[in-house]
Design a protein around this motif. Structure first.
Motif, PDB file in Angstrom:
ATOM      1  N   LEU A   1       0.840  -1.196   0.000  1.00 22.26           N
ATOM      2  CA  LEU A   1       0.000   0.000   0.000  1.00 22.26           C
ATOM      3  C   LEU A   1       0.874   1.245   0.000  1.00 22.26           C
ATOM      4  O   LEU A   1       1.964   1.255   0.570  1.00 22.26           O
ATOM      5  CB  LEU A   1      -0.908   0.030   1.239  1.00 22.26           C
ATOM      6  N   LYS A   2       0.351   2.289  -0.610  1.00 18.83           N
ATOM      7  CA  LYS A   2       0.958   3.620  -0.516  1.00 18.83           C
ATOM      8  C   LYS A   2      -0.135   4.592  -0.099  1.00 18.83           C
ATOM      9  O   LYS A   2      -1.317   4.393  -0.403  1.00 18.83           O
ATOM     10  CB  LYS A   2       1.573   4.038  -1.854  1.00 18.83           C
ATOM     11  N   PHE A   3       0.276   5.662   0.598  1.00 16.69           N
ATOM     12  CA  PHE A   3      -0.695   6.602   1.157  1.00 16.69           C
ATOM     13  C   PHE A   3      -0.324   8.032   0.788  1.00 16.69           C
ATOM     14  O   PHE A   3       0.862   8.386   0.751  1.00 16.69           O
ATOM     15  CB  PHE A   3      -0.759   6.475   2.683  1.00 16.69           C
ATOM     16  N   ARG A   4      -1.346   8.825   0.522  1.00 18.39           N
ATOM     17  CA  ARG A   4      -1.160  10.264   0.349  1.00 18.39           C
ATOM     18  C   ARG A   4      -1.956  10.962   1.437  1.00 18.39           C
ATOM     19  O   ARG A   4      -3.188  10.890   1.470  1.00 18.39           O
ATOM     20  CB  ARG A   4      -1.648  10.717  -1.035  1.00 18.39           C
ATOM     21  N   HIS A   5      -1.244  11.589   2.356  1.00 14.63           N
ATOM     22  CA  HIS A   5      -1.876  12.260   3.489  1.00 14.63           C
ATOM     23  C   HIS A   5      -2.068  13.741   3.164  1.00 14.63           C
ATOM     24  O   HIS A   5      -1.175  14.390   2.618  1.00 14.63           O
ATOM     25  CB  HIS A   5      -1.024  12.114   4.753  1.00 14.63           C
ATOM     26  N   GLU A   6      -3.225  14.266   3.540  1.00 12.21           N
ATOM     27  CA  GLU A   6      -3.527  15.681   3.335  1.00 12.21           C
ATOM     28  C   GLU A   6      -4.218  16.244   4.571  1.00 12.21           C
ATOM     29  O   GLU A   6      -4.959  15.528   5.253  1.00 12.21           O
ATOM     30  CB  GLU A   6      -4.464  15.881   2.129  1.00 12.21           C
ATOM     31  N   THR A   7      -3.976  17.525   4.835  1.00 14.62           N
ATOM     32  CA  THR A   7      -4.689  18.241   5.898  1.00 14.62           C
ATOM     33  C   THR A   7      -5.458  19.394   5.265  1.00 14.62           C
ATOM     34  O   THR A   7      -4.933  20.103   4.411  1.00 14.62           O
ATOM     35  CB  THR A   7      -3.713  18.767   6.959  1.00 14.62           C
ATOM     36  N   HIS A   8      -6.723  19.547   5.697  1.00 16.76           N
ATOM     37  CA  HIS A   8      -7.594  20.573   5.133  1.00 16.76           C
ATOM     38  C   HIS A   8      -8.073  21.509   6.238  1.00 16.76           C
ATOM     39  O   HIS A   8      -8.311  21.075   7.376  1.00 16.76           O
ATOM     40  CB  HIS A   8      -8.792  19.931   4.430  1.00 16.76           C
ATOM     41  N   ASP A   9      -8.248  22.751   5.888  1.00 19.39           N
ATOM     42  CA  ASP A   9      -8.620  23.773   6.862  1.00 19.39           C
ATOM     43  C   ASP A   9     -10.137  23.811   7.057  1.00 19.39           C
ATOM     44  O   ASP A   9     -10.782  24.846   6.908  1.00 19.39           O
ATOM     45  CB  ASP A   9      -8.101  25.141   6.405  1.00 19.39           C
ATOM     46  N   VAL A  10     -10.713  22.661   7.362  1.00 24.31           N
ATOM     47  CA  VAL A  10     -12.136  22.524   7.703  1.00 24.31           C
ATOM     48  C   VAL A  10     -12.236  21.513   8.842  1.00 24.31           C
ATOM     49  O   VAL A  10     -11.323  20.713   9.051  1.00 24.31           O
ATOM     50  CB  VAL A  10     -12.980  22.043   6.503  1.00 24.31           C
ATOM     51  N   ARG A  11     -13.329  21.564   9.562  1.00 24.09           N
ATOM     52  CA  ARG A  11     -13.488  20.647  10.699  1.00 24.09           C
ATOM     53  C   ARG A  11     -13.746  19.211  10.246  1.00 24.09           C
ATOM     54  O   ARG A  11     -13.313  18.262  10.880  1.00 24.09           O
ATOM     55  CB  ARG A  11     -14.639  21.103  11.598  1.00 24.09           C
ATOM     56  N   ARG A  12     -14.481  19.051   9.165  1.00 27.17           N
ATOM     57  CA  ARG A  12     -14.899  17.705   8.768  1.00 27.17           C
ATOM     58  C   ARG A  12     -15.082  17.651   7.266  1.00 27.17           C
ATOM     59  O   ARG A  12     -15.609  18.583   6.655  1.00 27.17           O
ATOM     60  CB  ARG A  12     -16.203  17.363   9.484  1.00 27.17           C
ATOM     61  N   LEU A  13     -14.659  16.556   6.629  1.00 23.49           N
ATOM     62  CA  LEU A  13     -14.825  16.385   5.189  1.00 23.49           C
ATOM     63  C   LEU A  13     -15.768  15.241   4.838  1.00 23.49           C
ATOM     64  O   LEU A  13     -16.576  15.361   3.928  1.00 23.49           O
ATOM     65  CB  LEU A  13     -13.467  16.128   4.527  1.00 23.49           C
ATOM     66  N   LEU A  14     -15.640  14.110   5.544  1.00 24.99           N
ATOM     67  CA  LEU A  14     -16.406  12.923   5.196  1.00 24.99           C
ATOM     68  C   LEU A  14     -17.526  12.691   6.202  1.00 24.99           C
ATOM     69  O   LEU A  14     -17.392  13.029   7.382  1.00 24.99           O
ATOM     70  CB  LEU A  14     -15.495  11.689   5.168  1.00 24.99           C
ATOM     71  N   PRO A  15     -18.627  12.067   5.767  1.00 24.09           N
ATOM     72  CA  PRO A  15     -19.724  11.771   6.707  1.00 24.09           C
ATOM     73  C   PRO A  15     -19.401  10.626   7.658  1.00 24.09           C
ATOM     74  O   PRO A  15     -20.017  10.499   8.709  1.00 24.09           O
ATOM     75  CB  PRO A  15     -20.893  11.418   5.781  1.00 24.09           C
ATOM     76  N   VAL A  16     -18.446   9.770   7.283  1.00 29.91           N
ATOM     77  CA  VAL A  16     -18.030   8.638   8.115  1.00 29.91           C
ATOM     78  C   VAL A  16     -16.506   8.536   8.059  1.00 29.91           C
ATOM     79  O   VAL A  16     -15.845   9.271   7.326  1.00 29.91           O
ATOM     80  CB  VAL A  16     -18.671   7.313   7.643  1.00 29.91           C
ATOM     81  N   GLY A  17     -15.959   7.593   8.820  1.00 30.46           N
ATOM     82  CA  GLY A  17     -14.507   7.478   8.887  1.00 30.46           C
ATOM     83  C   GLY A  17     -13.846   7.077   7.585  1.00 30.46           C
ATOM     84  O   GLY A  17     -12.740   7.527   7.276  1.00 30.46           O
ATOM     85  N   VAL A  18     -14.507   6.209   6.800  1.00 30.27           N
ATOM     86  CA  VAL A  18     -13.910   5.699   5.561  1.00 30.27           C
ATOM     87  C   VAL A  18     -14.955   5.691   4.449  1.00 30.27           C
ATOM     88  O   VAL A  18     -16.097   5.277   4.660  1.00 30.27           O
ATOM     89  CB  VAL A  18     -13.351   4.266   5.755  1.00 30.27           C
ATOM     90  N   VAL A  19     -14.547   6.135   3.275  1.00 34.23           N
ATOM     91  CA  VAL A  19     -15.365   6.021   2.066  1.00 34.23           C
ATOM     92  C   VAL A  19     -14.586   5.186   1.058  1.00 34.23           C
ATOM     93  O   VAL A  19     -13.447   5.514   0.708  1.00 34.23           O
ATOM     94  CB  VAL A  19     -15.713   7.400   1.465  1.00 34.23           C
ATOM     95  N   ASN A  20     -15.198   4.079   0.619  1.00 31.67           N
ATOM     96  CA  ASN A  20     -14.588   3.216  -0.391  1.00 31.67           C
ATOM     97  C   ASN A  20     -14.937   3.701  -1.796  1.00 31.67           C
ATOM     98  O   ASN A  20     -16.023   4.270  -2.011  1.00 31.67           O
ATOM     99  CB  ASN A  20     -15.098   1.778  -0.239  1.00 31.67           C
ATOM    100  N   TYR A  21     -14.056   3.421  -2.737  1.00 29.77           N
ATOM    101  CA  TYR A  21     -14.284   3.781  -4.140  1.00 29.77           C
ATOM    102  C   TYR A  21     -14.128   2.516  -4.994  1.00 29.77           C
ATOM    103  O   TYR A  21     -13.032   2.176  -5.423  1.00 29.77           O
ATOM    104  CB  TYR A  21     -13.315   4.873  -4.577  1.00 29.77           C
TER     105      TYR A  21
END
Length: 746
Positions: free
Chosen positions: A621-641
């Protein structure tokens, strides 16, 4: 409130009451039998909203000053009061959201804006039920559902011989009743129609009438409004009823309710008849003694069934009810809430925990000597558990090494540059059914309750995974209303395979080709680099399909996250005088130094034997980590694609998992690949055959033990690795005991 008052002052600041006096003032009264004090602000008639808010602000300040209440915990049941209390330097702010108040009749203007401001300030948020939690869980990082609790002993008194109150006793005929606020949440037309359909029943309504004109109430000779009664008198009134009613309208005001009355009625031994309110169906829809009916005819028939059940000599349904209610006590709710509030206070007192950087225990990292009992390779779960057991319980000297610059293996977490706790190697969700495993790890960490939920992004729609009834309704535009309907639908789609050999066979035989292609085919190809028809059935066999609406990813008895993260848990586990830790150290650099009598190897077994028969295939596995200047982005902990057109398999937002409160949020994109650190053994027959060759070599060795996912070439969840390590330690202890006994006999 009474329970919280056992170790602190509790003031219940009520809504203001108009007064003819020319100044604002406070009335303070203790609730009977408690130390909780009701604070009733009195505000002169005619004051403007601005003057009133300023007066309430000053009165609150005076109350706190008079009682030496520095940095109090502010607990809000309504956002309306946040405006005049927002300036207080609080030890913590709690928002206890019992209802979606903005949906109520005559809700004050600007209520949603007030709530937004309160949520932004709150350290922890509670909801009065699961429906409300699901609607608001994306708004806060530490939000927790608390469905209705019950003082079972208080209401069980209704089962005894009671002197029925006079105003109810004089009413003739079998009685069915409701208590609570009588407002727009009740279906008045339904009540009138059911009373007309059952003229031989007497319908009792106890409680204040609000927001409804008296002339709008249903009237009939068998409908009786007895007014508001005290909490202590409710069992006496219940004792005269054959069944209890919850005739709620299905409207915006009832969309998220989770009525406290349900467990109270059941504790009183009264069957319940309710309209199909979502949370009532969720929690009590399968409970004997709870009858659900939508229209007047079915509601009247349900009343007949409820009364018949009450009269039965067989009370088996009550025994089942009592067992269920034991998990719904106010003591349990208080204990859970209190822990979360204490955690919120601690976060305020120790802001450095949210600062950049990691805080490590002083693990021994001295230069190794040559007199260790064990050399353990790999500081993940398998290696660390065995190191702790051998050092602490076995009193052995252990050298633990890991090629990575940290302990905790793939579970390693750290605070990034913004101070957000993230999992470097993707989300690690702890869950187990093993009390032994949970109890063992609890020696090294406190826990934060967490139930994991996952959505799959399908054509822009986000639907629950594992597949459940909500998934089917959302994907196909259906209205499957029961488990039976969902099971019938899935059965009609299933395409039986005989025999079931591959991962494709497992899924298609359960849910058919369409759902297989939608959710599994593309995701599996990305994850494993192979078509599901080329993978062993074990890959998808552990992914369930459900016919109910339970959207939890796991159903284990224990579901929680280490309160301060995995890394701290590992460091506490390894903080022992008999353990020396060497991170950033390759096994190959020290294996010839004869540092220990026995090696425990948790790395790849083929690497240990210098790939004698060739390399075992792994997926990385490889990961791309990002930080965003908002409190919340996703409705749940994980979204699969699942779509192959999207390069990553899933996106994780870590604040869901950790419960951290932070103005920013961090996510990671996960990409499966062939090259890199070994993560997942690829389950194919030829790979298993290759592993068996290495396993045969291992069996010939008495100086090394292979443990863990890589050491035994098998996929394990975290709890399974811990269980395997504990079992390995017990076996090693027996082997050593046998060897000692044999030596003594010789």
């Amino acid at each position: 409130m009474q329970r919280f008052a056992s170790d602190r002052q509790v003031f219940f600041f009520e809504e203001y009451i108009p007064t003819d006096h020319h100044l604002a003032y406070l009335e303070i009264h203790a609730f009977e039998g408690t130390t909780v004090k009701a604070v009733r602000p009195r505000i002169p008639h005619g004051w403007s909203e601005g003057d009133r808010e300023e007066a309430l602000r000053k009165l609150l300040d005076e109350l706190l000053e008079l009682n030496n209440a520095a940095r109090p915990i502010l607990w809000f049941y309504t956002p309306v009061m946040y405006g005049f209390a927002s300036h207080i330097d609080a030890g913590a702010v709690v928002y206890d959201c019992m209802d979606e108040l903005a949906n109520f009749k005559f809700a004050p203007p600007g209520l949603k804006e007030m709530e937004t401001a309160l949520i932004a300030r709150a350290d922890v948020m509670f909801t009065g039920g699961h429906s409300l939690y699901e609607a608001k869980r994306h708004l806060h990082g530490s939000i927790h559902p608390f469905p209705s609790s019950v003082d079972a002993a208080h209401f069980q008194r209704a089962r005894d011989d009671f002197e029925e109150p006079f105003d109810q006793k004089v009413i003739t005929g079998p009685k069915v009743g409701y208590y609570g606020v009588i407002d727009e949440r009740l279906d008045l037309a339904l009540i009138g129609a059911v009373a007309k359909a059952r003229p031989g029943l007497s319908f009792i309504f106890i409680g204040p009438v609000t927001k409804i004109a008296p002339e709008d109430l249903p009237k009939a000779s068998n409908i009786h409004y007895l007014g508001q009664k005290s909490y202590k008198d409710l069992p006496a009134y219940l004792s005269g009823w054959e069944a209890a009613l919850m005739p709620f309208a299905l409207n915006e005001a009832t969309k998220f309710i989770s009525p406290t009355k349900t467990p109270e009625y059941l504790a009183a031994g009264r069957p319940v008849v309710s309209t199909p309110v979502t949370d009532i169906i969720r929690h009590y829809g399968r409970t004997d003694g709870v009858f659900i009916a939508r229209d007047a005819n079915n509601f009247a028939s349900a009343c007949d069934d409820a009364i018949a059940l009450k009269k039965k000599l067989d009370t088996g349904w009550l025994a089942a009810v009592d067992t269920m209610l034991r998990g719904s006590s106010w003591d349990a709710t208080y204990s859970a809430m209190s822990a979360l509030v204490d955690e919120a206070v601690t976060r305020r007192l120790l802001p450095e925990r949210n600062a950049k950087g990691n805080h490590h225990h002083n693990l021994s990292r001295a230069k190794p000597s040559a007199d260790y009992d064990y050399l353990i390779v790999g500081a993940g779960f398998a290696g660390s558990v065995l190191a702790e057991r051998l050092a602490c319980d076995g009193r052995k000297r252990v050298l633990l090494c890991d090629r990575r610059p940290h302990v905790a293996g793939n579970a390693y977490d750290f605070r990034n540059d913004d101070g957000i706790l993230v999992h470097q190697y993707g989300p690690h969700i702890f869950h187990t059914n093993s009390q032994e495993v949970f109890s063992y790890l609890s020696r090294f960490t406190d826990w934060r309750p967490y139930e994991h939920r996952v959505l799959a992004d399908v054509g822009g729609r986000q639907l629950p995974i594992p597949i459940n009834r909500t998934t089917l309704n959302g994907l196909y535009g259906l209205d499957l209303g029961s488990d039976e309907q969902a099971a019938h639908f899935l059965a009609s789609r299933a395409e039986p395979c005989n025999p079931i050999v591959t991962s494709r066979d497992v899924v298609v035989s359960q849910v058919g080709s369409d759902l297989y292609r939608t959710f599994f085919e593309g995701y599996t190809r990305k994850q494993w680099g192979l078509d599901p028809s080329q993978l062993d059935k074990s890959v998808t066999a552990r992914i369930p399909t459900r016919v109910n609406t339970d959207d939890r990813y796991f159903l284990d008895a224990y579901q929680a996250m280490p309160r301060n993260g995995y890394t701290e848990m590992f460091e506490k586990m390894l903080d022992h005088e008999n353990i020396t830790v060497m991170t950033g150290t390759e096994y190959s650099a020290i294996k010839n130094d004869r540092l220990a009598k026995h090696t425990i190897f948790t790395g790849p077994i083929d690497e240990y034997f210098d790939f004698r028969f060739g390399q075992l295939p792994y997926r990385s596995l490889k990961f791309r980590h990002e930080t965003h200047d908002v409190r919340r982005l996703l409705p749940v902990g994980v979204v699969n694609y699942p779509s192959e057109s999207v390069p990553y398999t899933r996106v994780t937002e870590y604040k869901h998992l950790t419960g951290q409160i932070h103005p920013k949020t961090s996510i990671s994109y996960e990409f499966a690949c062939a090259d890199g650190d070994p993560y997942y053994p690829i389950p194919r027959p030829e790979n298993q055959a290759l592993y068996k060759q290495y396993e045969a070599l291992a069996r010939e060795r008495t100086d090394v033990t292979f443990v863990g996912r890589l050491g035994t070439y098998r996929y394990y969840n975290m709890d399974q690795v811990v269980g395997q390590a504990l079992a390995t330690y017990r076996r090693m202890g027996k082997t050593n005991s046998t060897a000692i006994a044999a030596s003594a006999q010789w």
